[in-house]
Design a protein around this motif. Structure first.
Motif, PDB file in Angstrom:
ATOM      1  N   ALA A   1      -5.027 -85.264 -73.100  1.00  0.00           N
ATOM      2  CA  ALA A   1      -4.402 -86.142 -72.146  1.00  0.00           C
ATOM      3  C   ALA A   1      -4.092 -87.549 -72.747  1.00  0.00           C
ATOM      4  CB  ALA A   1      -5.173 -86.085 -70.636  1.00  0.00           C
ATOM      5  N   ALA A   2      -5.149 -88.104 -73.451  1.00  0.00           N
ATOM      6  CA  ALA A   2      -5.183 -89.572 -73.791  1.00  0.00           C
ATOM      7  C   ALA A   2      -3.998 -89.508 -75.146  1.00  0.00           C
ATOM      8  CB  ALA A   2      -6.480 -89.765 -74.230  1.00  0.00           C
ATOM      9  N   THR A   3      -3.913 -88.376 -75.757  1.00  0.00           N
ATOM     10  CA  THR A   3      -3.010 -88.291 -76.972  1.00  0.00           C
ATOM     11  C   THR A   3      -1.490 -88.692 -76.403  1.00  0.00           C
ATOM     12  OG1 THR A   3      -4.446 -86.969 -78.105  1.00  0.00           O
ATOM     13  CG2 THR A   3      -1.918 -87.005 -78.653  1.00  0.00           C
ATOM     14  N   ARG A   4      -1.135 -88.232 -75.254  1.00  0.00           N
ATOM     15  CA  ARG A   4       0.295 -88.522 -74.654  1.00  0.00           C
ATOM     16  C   ARG A   4       0.486 -89.838 -74.322  1.00  0.00           C
ATOM     17  NH1 ARG A   4      -1.873 -84.441 -71.134  1.00  0.00           N
ATOM     18  NH2 ARG A   4      -0.888 -82.335 -71.889  1.00  0.00           N
ATOM     19  N   GLU A   5      -0.513 -90.556 -74.013  1.00  0.00           N
ATOM     20  CA  GLU A   5      -0.419 -91.888 -73.730  1.00  0.00           C
ATOM     21  C   GLU A   5      -0.313 -92.770 -75.404  1.00  0.00           C
ATOM     22  OE1 GLU A   5      -0.089 -95.810 -72.220  1.00  0.00           O
ATOM     23  OE2 GLU A   5       0.265 -93.800 -71.401  1.00  0.00           O
ATOM     24  N   ALA A   6      -1.245 -92.278 -76.264  1.00  0.00           N
ATOM     25  CA  ALA A   6      -1.415 -92.634 -77.440  1.00  0.00           C
ATOM     26  C   ALA A   6       0.049 -92.775 -78.179  1.00  0.00           C
ATOM     27  CB  ALA A   6      -2.167 -92.348 -78.528  1.00  0.00           C
ATOM     28  N   ALA A   7       0.866 -91.579 -77.958  1.00  0.00           N
ATOM     29  CA  ALA A   7       2.160 -91.284 -78.621  1.00  0.00           C
ATOM     30  C   ALA A   7       3.106 -92.407 -78.139  1.00  0.00           C
ATOM     31  CB  ALA A   7       2.655 -89.924 -78.380  1.00  0.00           C
ATOM     32  N   ARG A   8       3.067 -92.460 -76.688  1.00  0.00           N
ATOM     33  CA  ARG A   8       3.976 -93.565 -76.340  1.00  0.00           C
ATOM     34  C   ARG A   8       3.962 -94.690 -76.705  1.00  0.00           C
ATOM     35  NH1 ARG A   8       4.113 -97.231 -72.509  1.00  0.00           N
ATOM     36  NH2 ARG A   8       2.155 -96.839 -71.801  1.00  0.00           N
ATOM     37  N   GLN A   9       2.551 -95.407 -76.683  1.00  0.00           N
ATOM     38  CA  GLN A   9       2.096 -96.724 -77.194  1.00  0.00           C
ATOM     39  C   GLN A   9       2.464 -96.815 -78.563  1.00  0.00           C
ATOM     40  OE1 GLN A   9      -1.876 -97.455 -76.191  1.00  0.00           O
ATOM     41  NE2 GLN A   9      -1.556 -97.646 -73.900  1.00  0.00           N
ATOM     42  N   ARG A  10       2.188 -95.950 -79.572  1.00  0.00           N
ATOM     43  CA  ARG A  10       2.443 -95.910 -80.806  1.00  0.00           C
ATOM     44  C   ARG A  10       3.817 -95.602 -81.360  1.00  0.00           C
ATOM     45  NH1 ARG A  10      -3.310 -94.330 -83.412  1.00  0.00           N
ATOM     46  NH2 ARG A  10      -4.524 -95.654 -81.866  1.00  0.00           N
ATOM     47  N   GLY A  11       4.714 -95.107 -80.608  1.00  0.00           N
ATOM     48  CA  GLY A  11       6.011 -94.897 -81.019  1.00  0.00           C
ATOM     49  C   GLY A  11       6.074 -93.721 -81.783  1.00  0.00           C
ATOM     50  N   TRP A  12       5.321 -92.623 -81.508  1.00  0.00           N
ATOM     51  CA  TRP A  12       5.507 -91.400 -82.525  1.00  0.00           C
ATOM     52  C   TRP A  12       6.436 -90.637 -82.071  1.00  0.00           C
ATOM     53  CZ3 TRP A  12      -0.335 -89.416 -81.261  1.00  0.00           C
ATOM     54  CH2 TRP A  12      -1.096 -90.308 -81.936  1.00  0.00           C
ATOM     55  N   LYS A  13       7.467 -90.161 -83.297  1.00  0.00           N
ATOM     56  CA  LYS A  13       8.339 -89.536 -82.838  1.00  0.00           C
ATOM     57  C   LYS A  13       7.742 -88.240 -82.394  1.00  0.00           C
ATOM     58  CE  LYS A  13      12.325 -87.957 -85.837  1.00  0.00           C
ATOM     59  NZ  LYS A  13      12.912 -87.960 -86.867  1.00  0.00           N
ATOM     60  N   ASP A  14       6.924 -87.566 -82.606  1.00  0.00           N
ATOM     61  CA  ASP A  14       6.402 -86.368 -82.214  1.00  0.00           C
ATOM     62  C   ASP A  14       5.138 -86.253 -82.631  1.00  0.00           C
ATOM     63  OD1 ASP A  14       6.553 -83.790 -81.008  1.00  0.00           O
ATOM     64  OD2 ASP A  14       7.259 -82.812 -82.969  1.00  0.00           O
ATOM     65  N   PHE A  15       4.233 -85.444 -82.182  1.00  0.00           N
ATOM     66  CA  PHE A  15       2.706 -84.973 -82.600  1.00  0.00           C
ATOM     67  C   PHE A  15       2.378 -83.614 -82.129  1.00  0.00           C
ATOM     68  CE2 PHE A  15       2.460 -86.369 -77.855  1.00  0.00           C
ATOM     69  CZ  PHE A  15       1.478 -85.403 -77.367  1.00  0.00           C
ATOM     70  N   ALA A  16       1.593 -83.141 -82.738  1.00  0.00           N
ATOM     71  CA  ALA A  16       0.812 -81.808 -82.457  1.00  0.00           C
ATOM     72  C   ALA A  16      -0.684 -82.063 -82.206  1.00  0.00           C
ATOM     73  CB  ALA A  16       0.944 -80.636 -83.581  1.00  0.00           C
ATOM     74  N   PHE A  17      -1.149 -81.588 -80.967  1.00  0.00           N
ATOM     75  CA  PHE A  17      -2.421 -81.587 -80.701  1.00  0.00           C
ATOM     76  C   PHE A  17      -3.167 -80.258 -80.734  1.00  0.00           C
ATOM     77  CE2 PHE A  17      -6.143 -81.668 -78.266  1.00  0.00           C
ATOM     78  CZ  PHE A  17      -7.000 -82.962 -78.304  1.00  0.00           C
ATOM     79  N   GLU A  18      -4.074 -80.081 -81.495  1.00  0.00           N
ATOM     80  CA  GLU A  18      -4.984 -78.594 -81.730  1.00  0.00           C
ATOM     81  C   GLU A  18      -6.444 -78.780 -81.264  1.00  0.00           C
ATOM     82  OE1 GLU A  18      -3.278 -76.403 -85.222  1.00  0.00           O
ATOM     83  OE2 GLU A  18      -3.128 -78.524 -85.735  1.00  0.00           O
ATOM     84  N   VAL A  19      -7.056 -77.611 -81.004  1.00  0.00           N
ATOM     85  CA  VAL A  19      -8.435 -77.650 -80.453  1.00  0.00           C
ATOM     86  C   VAL A  19      -8.926 -76.320 -80.915  1.00  0.00           C
ATOM     87  CG1 VAL A  19     -10.133 -77.634 -78.839  1.00  0.00           C
ATOM     88  CG2 VAL A  19      -8.399 -79.160 -78.473  1.00  0.00           C
ATOM     89  N   VAL A  20      -9.747 -76.282 -81.684  1.00  0.00           N
ATOM     90  CA  VAL A  20     -10.412 -75.094 -82.123  1.00  0.00           C
ATOM     91  C   VAL A  20     -11.987 -74.923 -81.814  1.00  0.00           C
ATOM     92  CG1 VAL A  20      -8.933 -74.298 -83.689  1.00  0.00           C
ATOM     93  CG2 VAL A  20     -10.708 -75.600 -84.547  1.00  0.00           C
ATOM     94  N   GLU A  21     -12.666 -73.643 -81.722  1.00  0.00           N
ATOM     95  CA  GLU A  21     -13.958 -73.666 -81.423  1.00  0.00           C
ATOM     96  C   GLU A  21     -14.610 -73.681 -82.956  1.00  0.00           C
ATOM     97  OE1 GLU A  21     -17.105 -70.850 -79.212  1.00  0.00           O
ATOM     98  OE2 GLU A  21     -15.119 -70.275 -79.195  1.00  0.00           O
ATOM     99  N   LEU A  22     -15.661 -74.523 -83.074  1.00  0.00           N
ATOM    100  CA  LEU A  22     -16.442 -74.782 -84.235  1.00  0.00           C
ATOM    101  C   LEU A  22     -17.336 -73.457 -84.392  1.00  0.00           C
ATOM    102  CD1 LEU A  22     -17.364 -78.391 -84.143  1.00  0.00           C
ATOM    103  CD2 LEU A  22     -16.052 -77.477 -85.824  1.00  0.00           C
ATOM    104  N   VAL A  23     -17.540 -73.105 -85.596  1.00  0.00           N
ATOM    105  CA  VAL A  23     -18.364 -71.906 -86.031  1.00  0.00           C
ATOM    106  C   VAL A  23     -19.761 -72.649 -86.712  1.00  0.00           C
ATOM    107  CG1 VAL A  23     -18.617 -69.793 -87.516  1.00  0.00           C
ATOM    108  CG2 VAL A  23     -16.533 -70.291 -86.408  1.00  0.00           C
ATOM    109  N   ARG A  24     -20.781 -72.139 -86.381  1.00  0.00           N
ATOM    110  CA  ARG A  24     -22.028 -72.621 -86.734  1.00  0.00           C
ATOM    111  C   ARG A  24     -22.742 -71.862 -87.888  1.00  0.00           C
ATOM    112  NH1 ARG A  24     -26.581 -74.259 -82.577  1.00  0.00           N
ATOM    113  NH2 ARG A  24     -26.901 -72.047 -82.585  1.00  0.00           N
ATOM    114  N   THR A  25     -23.183 -72.497 -89.122  1.00  0.00           N
ATOM    115  CA  THR A  25     -23.977 -71.543 -89.909  1.00  0.00           C
ATOM    116  C   THR A  25     -25.118 -72.350 -90.321  1.00  0.00           C
ATOM    117  OG1 THR A  25     -22.697 -72.629 -91.766  1.00  0.00           O
ATOM    118  CG2 THR A  25     -21.923 -70.416 -90.830  1.00  0.00           C
ATOM    119  N   GLU A  26     -26.144 -71.936 -90.761  1.00  0.00           N
ATOM    120  CA  GLU A  26     -27.215 -72.727 -91.255  1.00  0.00           C
ATOM    121  C   GLU A  26     -27.060 -73.462 -92.358  1.00  0.00           C
ATOM    122  OE1 GLU A  26     -30.581 -72.536 -89.839  1.00  0.00           O
ATOM    123  OE2 GLU A  26     -29.915 -70.897 -88.463  1.00  0.00           O
ATOM    124  N   ALA A  27     -27.549 -74.658 -92.185  1.00  0.00           N
ATOM    125  CA  ALA A  27     -27.415 -75.581 -93.574  1.00  0.00           C
ATOM    126  C   ALA A  27     -28.197 -75.402 -94.590  1.00  0.00           C
ATOM    127  CB  ALA A  27     -27.724 -76.911 -93.031  1.00  0.00           C
TER     128      ALA A  27
END
Length: 93
Positions: free
Chosen positions: A67-93
């Motif tokens: 939701a905040a990205t839409r406002e950032a795009a407007r404020q910064r004058g981005w021509k277009d943007f893609a927003f993606e979210v993925v789940e993180l996979v956890r492994t032992e360090a």
């Protein structure tokens, strides 16, 4: 006797995000329980691209970034943007 350093004793993990385009981002080692990785690929008016990313402790928190990205795009004058979210996979360090 000194108390043990709790942060050093916490179990540490590597967190890996795999985006739809195949890009992989590894975070860590970390003891923080992040669950999701988000990425914004912004296309600027001059044809260049900027990438912003982060990680969150919940899907709801990541979606608030969307939701905040839409406002950032407007404020910064981005021509277009893609927003993606993925789940993180956890492994032992």
């Amino acid at each position: 006797m000194a108390w043990p350093d709790v942060q050093r004793m916490a179990r540490k993990y590597l967190l890996t995000a795999t985006m739809l385009d195949g890009y992989q981002k590894t975070i860590g080692p970390t003891a923080t329980r992040f669950t999701h990785y988000w990425r914004i690929v912004a296309k600027l008016e001059n044809g260049k691209t900027e990438v912003f990313w982060g990680h969150t402790k919940s899907l709801a928190e990541a979606n608030r970034k969307r939701a905040a990205t839409r406002e950032a795009a407007r404020q910064r004058g981005w021509k277009d943007f893609a927003f993606e979210v993925v789940e993180l996979v956890r492994t032992e360090a």
